[in-house]
Enzyme design. Sequence first.
Site, PDB file in Angstrom:
ATOM      1  N   GLY A 123      18.948  33.642  44.265  1.00 45.19           N
ATOM      2  CA  GLY A 123      18.952  34.675  43.224  1.00 45.19           C
ATOM      3  C   GLY A 123      19.704  35.901  43.713  1.00 45.19           C
ATOM      4  N   THR A 134      19.113  27.304  44.082  1.00 43.97           N
ATOM      5  CA  THR A 134      20.536  27.051  43.932  1.00 43.97           C
ATOM      6  C   THR A 134      20.909  26.363  45.237  1.00 43.97           C
ATOM      7  OG1 THR A 134      20.791  28.989  42.528  1.00 43.97           O
ATOM      8  CG2 THR A 134      22.729  28.393  43.772  1.00 43.97           C
TER       9      THR A 134
HETATM   10  N1  GLY Z   1      21.226  31.146  38.373  1.00 38.95           N
HETATM   11  C1  GLY Z   1      21.407  31.958  39.493  1.00 38.95           C
HETATM   12  C2  GLY Z   1      22.715  32.632  39.559  1.00 38.95           C
HETATM   13  O1  GLY Z   1      23.691  32.103  39.069  1.00 38.95           O
HETATM   14  O2  GLY Z   1      22.790  33.721  40.073  1.00 38.95           O
END
Ligand code: GLY
Length: 528
Positions: A432, A339
Site C-alpha cells: 500500500g 501486492t
Molecule cells: N492497489 C494498491 C496500489 O496500486 O497502490
Amino acid sequence: MVVSAQHLASAAGLRMLRRGGNAIDAAVAIGYALAVVDPCCGNLGGGGFMTIHMADGRNLFLDFRETAPRRASPGMFLDARGRVVPGRSLRSWLAVGVPGTVKGLDAALARLGSLPRAEVMQPAITLARRGFALQPGDVAILRDSAGLLASHQPAASIFLDHGRVPRPGWVLRQPQLARTLQRIAAEGDRGFYAGPVARALARASRRGGGLLDLADLRDYRVQWGRPLQCGYRGYTVLTPPPPGSGVVVCEALRVLQAYPLARWGWGSVRATHVIAEAERHAFADRNTLLGDPAFVADPLHRLLSPSHIEAIRAAILPDRATPSSQVHGGVVVREGRHTTHYSVLDAAGNAVDVTYTINTLFGTGLMAGDTGFLLNNEMDDFTSKPGVPNLYGLVQGSANAIAPGKRPLSSMCPSIVLRHGKPFMLTGSPGGSTIISTTLETMLDVMDFGMNAQQAADAPRMHMQWEPDRIDVEPGYLDPATASALRRMGYTLRQRAPWGAAEVIVVGARGIEGANDRRRPAGAAMGY
Ligand code: GLY
C-alpha cells in the site's frame, strides 16, 4: 539475477535467463508463474507497472493498470443519500477494474522479449497443472484470508482443503487456471480479452451485478511511456509517473539531497527527521493533486521544480516536527497492503522491475466460472467520495475520482537506479502506501548509508505519509534515546508489525547482489 516473493517464480525466471532469454522473457515468465504460486497477489485478474532499462539505453515504462469499466460513474459506491456503502468497492463485482496483466505481459514480450510466448509461459502452466507443495509461508497467507476464501466458491474449492486451511506440504493444483494460461499461450491476449474467458468474465459480472462487459475487455489498452527520471547524488532514478507514485520518491530525494545523511547516520535523529519531513510534504502533494494523467493535469514539473523543493526545505524546521495540519494539501490515499514486486537484471544489462496487484489479499475473492483466476478490487483505489474515508479509513482527492476508462492512482513504485547510464539498483515492494517509503528508503540505505542489497532489503523501516500525522516504525528502527529525542521534537511514533517485501538487486563492487526481503521468506533471489 532474479528476485521475487516466491521461489518457484524466481526459478521460472532464472530458467529463461539460462536458456538465453533476456530480462523481459524472465519478467514475463515470473509474472505468469506468480499468478500460480503467489495467488494472493500475483495475478491474471489485476494490473501493474513495469519499469524497464534496456542495455541499448532505452528507458521505458509500461502501465498495465486496471481501468474503470465504461459504465462506471463517480457515485457508484454511494447510496441514495450520498453515503459510501461499506464493502461495495472491495467485495462486490462493482469493485472489479478491467484487468490489465495479460495485455501488459503480452505487450512487453512482443515488443522486447526474445523467446516464444509458449516457452515463457510453460513454467506457469506446469506449476498450475501439476501443482506445487505449499510451504509454511504460503499457508500463512491462505490462513489470513480463510474467511474470504471460504465464502466464495470456486475459490474455496481451489485454495482450501475440504473447506479448511491446508497444511504445509499440501499440493495446490489449479487445472482451470492451467487451461486459461494455455489458451493465452496459444492465442496471446485474445485468449483472455475475447473468446470463452472474456465471455465467462462478462457473464459472471452481469449475474453478480457488476459493470465489466465484453466491450470493456475488448477496448482495454496498455500505455507505453517513459519513466519519471530524477537525479540524486550522481545517480539517475527511473520510477513510475502517475498513476504510479514515483513522483513522491523523486520529490523526497530532491529534498534530501541537501542533507548529509551519510554523515548523520542511518536511524539517527537528524536523518529520521528530514526523511519524515520530506515524506510528509511529498505525500501531501501526491494525495491532493495527482490522478490518471489521461484525465487530470498532474503538476509534475511544479512538484519537482527547484523552487518547490526549496520551499519544502525552507519549511523543515531544524529541531521540530511540522504538524501535518500546517502542510497544505487535503487528503491521503492509503491503498490495500497486498501486492507483489519482482526485479530482473540480465547479463547484457537489461533491467526490468515489476509491481502488480489485485489490491487486497486475494482481491475480491471472486472468480468467473471455471477461469481459475481471482478478480481484483482495484476500484477501491479510486476516490469513492472526495474527503470521506472509505472502509479502510482512506480519504482521497477529487483528481482521483472514478470515470469510465480511468486508471486509479497507485502507490506502486517499481524503480531502477542507474549509475553512469548502467543499472546500479532495482527496487520496489508491496505494501500500500508504504510501497513508496520502502522504495525510497531502500535507495537511501544503499546510496547514502552504504548497505548491500540484503542489508537494504532487511533493514527496519520508517513511514510518514502526512496524514495520519505520525511516524510508523518497524521494530528495530529506533533505539530508545533516538525515540525520546524525536518525541521531544514533537513527533508521534507508532511501532507497527513489519510491512512490505522489498526485492532488491544491487550491482556492487563484488558483482551483482540479489536480495529477497526476509519479511517474505517464501521468496528467493537466484542468479548465475
Ligand atoms: N492497489 C494498491 C496500489 O496500486 O497502490
